[in-house]
Scaffold this motif. Structure first.
Motif, PDB file in Angstrom:
ATOM      1  N   TRP A 160       2.256  -3.981  -3.561  1.00 50.85           N
ATOM      2  CA  TRP A 160       2.073  -2.927  -4.687  1.00 50.85           C
ATOM      3  C   TRP A 160       2.954  -1.657  -4.568  1.00 50.85           C
ATOM      4  O   TRP A 160       3.937  -0.994  -5.558  1.00 50.85           O
ATOM      5  N   ALA A 161       2.778  -0.885  -3.694  1.00 45.41           N
ATOM      6  CA  ALA A 161       3.127   0.699  -3.219  1.00 45.41           C
ATOM      7  C   ALA A 161       4.598   0.519  -3.128  1.00 45.41           C
ATOM      8  O   ALA A 161       5.242   1.363  -3.536  1.00 45.41           O
ATOM      9  N   GLN A 162       5.053  -0.787  -2.528  1.00 45.25           N
ATOM     10  CA  GLN A 162       6.536  -0.747  -2.274  1.00 45.25           C
ATOM     11  C   GLN A 162       7.403  -0.934  -3.485  1.00 45.25           C
ATOM     12  O   GLN A 162       8.384  -0.347  -3.747  1.00 45.25           O
ATOM     13  N   PHE A 200       2.673 -14.538  -1.271  1.00 42.58           N
ATOM     14  CA  PHE A 200       3.838 -13.449  -1.841  1.00 42.58           C
ATOM     15  C   PHE A 200       3.077 -13.307  -3.398  1.00 42.58           C
ATOM     16  O   PHE A 200       2.650 -14.056  -4.152  1.00 42.58           O
ATOM     17  N   LEU A 201       2.816 -11.832  -3.457  1.00 41.41           N
ATOM     18  CA  LEU A 201       2.267 -11.376  -4.831  1.00 41.41           C
ATOM     19  C   LEU A 201       0.752 -11.861  -5.052  1.00 41.41           C
ATOM     20  O   LEU A 201       0.508 -12.264  -6.124  1.00 41.41           O
ATOM     21  N   GLU A 202      -0.002 -11.994  -3.967  1.00 40.72           N
ATOM     22  CA  GLU A 202      -0.999 -12.823  -4.201  1.00 40.72           C
ATOM     23  C   GLU A 202      -2.591 -11.798  -4.625  1.00 40.72           C
ATOM     24  O   GLU A 202      -3.379 -12.231  -5.141  1.00 40.72           O
ATOM     25  N   ASP A 203      -2.343 -10.558  -4.442  1.00 39.89           N
ATOM     26  CA  ASP A 203      -3.468  -9.530  -4.331  1.00 39.89           C
ATOM     27  C   ASP A 203      -3.216  -9.051  -5.930  1.00 39.89           C
ATOM     28  O   ASP A 203      -2.101  -9.209  -6.745  1.00 39.89           O
ATOM     29  N   TYR A 204      -4.331  -8.801  -6.494  1.00 37.43           N
ATOM     30  CA  TYR A 204      -4.631  -8.499  -8.065  1.00 37.43           C
ATOM     31  C   TYR A 204      -3.527  -7.460  -8.675  1.00 37.43           C
ATOM     32  O   TYR A 204      -2.891  -7.884  -9.606  1.00 37.43           O
ATOM     33  N   TRP A 205      -3.343  -6.310  -8.086  1.00 34.11           N
ATOM     34  CA  TRP A 205      -2.445  -5.583  -8.647  1.00 34.11           C
ATOM     35  C   TRP A 205      -0.722  -5.755  -8.411  1.00 34.11           C
ATOM     36  O   TRP A 205      -0.272  -5.976  -9.542  1.00 34.11           O
ATOM     37  N   GLU A 206      -0.445  -6.288  -7.266  1.00 36.31           N
ATOM     38  CA  GLU A 206       0.761  -6.841  -7.222  1.00 36.31           C
ATOM     39  C   GLU A 206       0.970  -8.065  -8.088  1.00 36.31           C
ATOM     40  O   GLU A 206       2.146  -8.223  -8.609  1.00 36.31           O
ATOM     41  N   ASN A 207       0.089  -9.056  -8.261  1.00 35.82           N
ATOM     42  CA  ASN A 207       0.336 -10.101  -8.965  1.00 35.82           C
ATOM     43  C   ASN A 207       0.291  -9.848 -10.474  1.00 35.82           C
ATOM     44  O   ASN A 207       1.387 -10.473 -11.118  1.00 35.82           O
ATOM     45  N   SER A 208      -0.264  -8.854 -10.940  1.00 34.55           N
ATOM     46  CA  SER A 208      -0.219  -8.492 -12.341  1.00 34.55           C
ATOM     47  C   SER A 208       1.091  -7.814 -12.684  1.00 34.55           C
ATOM     48  O   SER A 208       1.769  -7.984 -13.648  1.00 34.55           O
TER      49      SER A 208
END
Length: 679
Positions: A160-162, A200-208
């Motif tokens: 997400w930060a990237q 890939f993109l599994e965490d809550y924020w990055e997935n959303s």
């Protein structure tokens, strides 16, 4: 009162009559996409063509109250966060040093707005500060293509930060042309391609928020044409939360909704499936059908929208406001639909200004359309968050503290846009000077717009250029602007301006040509049927709120900052106080609504323009509205310390009517904006 947009190309010529045979004046739903821009980076095939193209940051220099906003940001929290927020401390910071601390969203959130603010103001000191972080980011790229701090959730990379930092780099590239950005992004996206779908993109924020990653991939493709980027775009979409459901959303977090509803529209640019674009529109309307029966362009989300909590006393994060504005701006570019400009102005003029103190040195985490207390008390469960989230505090939440910086810079960057057919579009009206290229021969043009819009109806724009150039000029007609019309060189055009569309003038432009757009503002009422038939009063793009006298209390911000906010040790905290606001006048009024269509029960009273160019305080508003109301005794501050929910329509009201004053909603930090109707 009349509204004019004047376009003049400096040397004077005259032109009589209506559009001549060599000219074409008409009304269109959106700018043409039959051709692609030769002046600015277009959407590259096989992607869909976008009708509007954002100019490189720095092309538009704001003036008037908008420039004042940006200068206040520079002198306030945005400009000084690097000195006071521990998350931005340069000592052992993970964005500057491998293996350091504070390697998540705070630095890129802040830099996203701070750097664009620097480019817009052409501020050398701020640009040097930006460069410090940019150079470290570029230097951090590993041999495998990854860059920046490594964040993991178990054995899965958290990106997400990237995603945010990529947007920072894109603005930097647009301003400087530094090819290192292209190389970094190319190698980073190659690294993303190596990740298996199940990590890939599994965490809550990055997935959303995978749509932000998708946006950057398509941005790079438009500049390089690397075909493998299109397969990565497909991979991002299939691993992002499902934002194309008919009757549901992946989650009900207010910022995620404001930021992520646009993901299907971005994906539409790749696959051309109209159902994807329709899904973005549906997401926007779905949340508003349930929780958005309120003025100000937003919806009742607190942090997360909850069934049963739909009253206008429910809040939205400041993060949600600026992300909604950014989404509106992106949707405007992708579709050309004036609806998105209208909604962006609704948020920008009515919701966002009241979320910060006038000096921009503190802000609220949560703000509501009906809000009569702004203190550090825990108001849960009346609002969804447990904590001191209603006070004006520099550290009321570390996300909004850093992320709010993007609001006015991004808004400024979308005032004037290029069109796919090599023209210019005035999409969001505001005082500015814009330098851009137009026409097939890429002629340089300078547009200078002088206006107090939306606070008066006069907007004047001049265009300076050498010689002549043929190009279309598009003027957005807001949906509220019934009776708008256009004059060319002093002559009113026969073509009727239609609200919700663009007035297009396509001609061979010469020095001295002038265009005027008349945008009459009218009083109107909106009724919120699902919120007990409450009403809001609008005047053009502005919504009006009850003027409530404020009692202010200044307190040490460290005593009301939440647990994960942190000061740098060297800062003098007394310079950054918390402000609590309490009502010092009655607020529980039902609004007396005129029975006639002429709205004769309301009286508009103009005031002088503020000498400091800041119109968002009760003392400095350029006009007020005189009205009458009846007191509703049962409508009080409730057991949670909040403005009570709207009273029932048959609730007892005072027999006596009282004179009340209404001010623009954006200037009312305590306010009632959705009123019961007096009976």
């Amino acid at each position: 009162m009349k509204s004019f947009i004047t376009i003049s190309i400096l040397a004077m010529t005259s032109m009589a009559g209506f559009c001549q045979p060599a000219e074409k004046c008409d009304v269109v739903e959106r700018p043409s996409v039959e051709t692609s821009s030769s002046c600015y980076t277009p959407w590259r095939a096989p992607l869909q063509q976008a009708p509007l193209i954002k100019l490189p940051v720095g092309s538009i220099e704001p003036q008037g109250w908008l420039r004042k906003m940006l200068l206040l940001q520079k002198d306030g929290l945005t400009g000084h966060l690097g000195e006071i927020s521990s998350w931005l401390s340069k000592e052992n910071n993970a964005w500057l040093t491998t293996g350091g601390d504070h390697g998540w969203e705070e630095v890129p959130y802040w830099l996203k707005g701070y750097s664009d603010l620097a480019y817009i103001l052409h501020d050398r000191e701020m640009m040097e500060e930006t460069k410090t972080w940019i150079e470290a980011v570029i230097a951090s790229q590993r041999s495998d293509g990854f860059f920046g701090p490594e964040n993991k959730r178990g054995d899965k990379p958290e990106l997400w930060a990237q995603m945010i930092m990529l947007w920072v780099l894109q603005s930097y590239y647009d301003y400087t042309g530094d090819e290192r950005v292209i190389r970094l992004m190319t190698r980073y996206f190659q690294w993303e391609q190596t990740l298996a779908d199940d990590v890939f993109l599994e965490d809550y924020w990055e997935n959303s928020r995978g749509g932000d990653n998708l946006w950057s991939v398509l941005w790079l493709y438009n500049r390089t044409g690397q075909p493998e980027l299109l397969s990565l775009a497909e991979k991002i979409h299939r691993n992002t939360a499902n934002w194309h459901q008919a009757t549901n959303l992946p989650n009900w977090h207010n910022v995620n909704i404001a930021q992520c509803f646009r993901e299907p529209a971005i994906y539409y640019m790749l696959n051309g499936d109209e159902t994807m674009m329709e899904a973005a529109y549906n997401n926007h309307q779905l949340i508003r059908r349930i929780f958005g029966q309120v003025p100000g362009g937003m919806f009742g989300g607190d942090e997360n929208s909850r069934l049963g909590y739909v009253d206008p006393r429910q809040c939205v994060e400041t993060c949600g406001m600026v992300e909604q504005m950014a989404s509106d701006e992106i949707m405007l570019c992708l579709t050309g639909d004036t609806y998105w400009a209208d909604n962006c102005e609704d948020v920008a003029f009515n919701s966002y200004p009241a979320a910060v103190m006038p000096d921009f040195r503190s802000l609220r985490y949560l703000t509501a359309p009906n809000m009569v207390v702004s203190d550090a008390r825990n108001h849960a469960p009346g609002i969804q968050n447990e904590g001191p989230f209603l006070c004006m505090n520099p550290f009321s939440s570390r996300c909004c503290q850093h992320n709010h910086a993007q609001g006015w810079p991004y808004y400024t960057e979308h005032l004037v846009m290029a069109t796919a057919d090599n023209g210019a579009a005035l999409a969001l009206y505001g005082a500015n000077t814009t330098r851009m290229r137009i026409g097939e021969d890429r002629k340089e043009v300078v547009l200078t717009e002088s206006t107090h819009y939306p606070f008066d109806e006069d907007v004047e724009i001049s265009i300076s250029m050498k010689g002549m150039a043929a190009f279309p000029l598009y003027l957005r007609i807001p949906t509220w602007a019934e009776g708008a019309y256009v004059t060319l060189n002093g002559k009113r055009q026969e073509v009727e301006a239609v609200p919700g569309q663009y007035f297009r003038i396509e001609r061979q432009w010469k020095n001295g040509d002038k265009v005027r757009l008349h945008l009459p503002m009218h009083l109107s009422l909106r009724q919120w049927v699902l919120n007990k038939n409450s009403v809001s009063l609008d005047y053009g793009p502005l919504t009006f709120s009850l003027l409530i006298d404020e009692r202010q209390e200044k307190k040490d911000s460290r005593s009301s900052a939440i647990f994960d906010s942190s000061w740098q040790e060297s800062i003098d905290a007394s310079l950054w106080p918390t402000t609590e606001l309490y009502p010092a006048s009655p607020w529980n009024f039902a609004l007396c609504v005129p029975s006639d269509a002429n709205m004769t029960g309301f009286q508009i009273e103009k005031r002088p323009w503020p000498s400091d160019d800041y119109p968002f305080t009760s003392a400095s508003v350029p006009f007020i509205i005189r009205a009458e109301g009846r007191r509703v005794p049962s409508w009080t501050i409730d057991e949670y310390g909040l403005c009570g929910v709207l009273p029932n329509e048959n609730a007892l009201q005072s027999a006596e009517t009282y004179p009340i004053t209404l001010i623009p909603m954006g200037a009312a930090r305590l306010r009632i904006s959705a009123f019961p109707k007096a009976h």
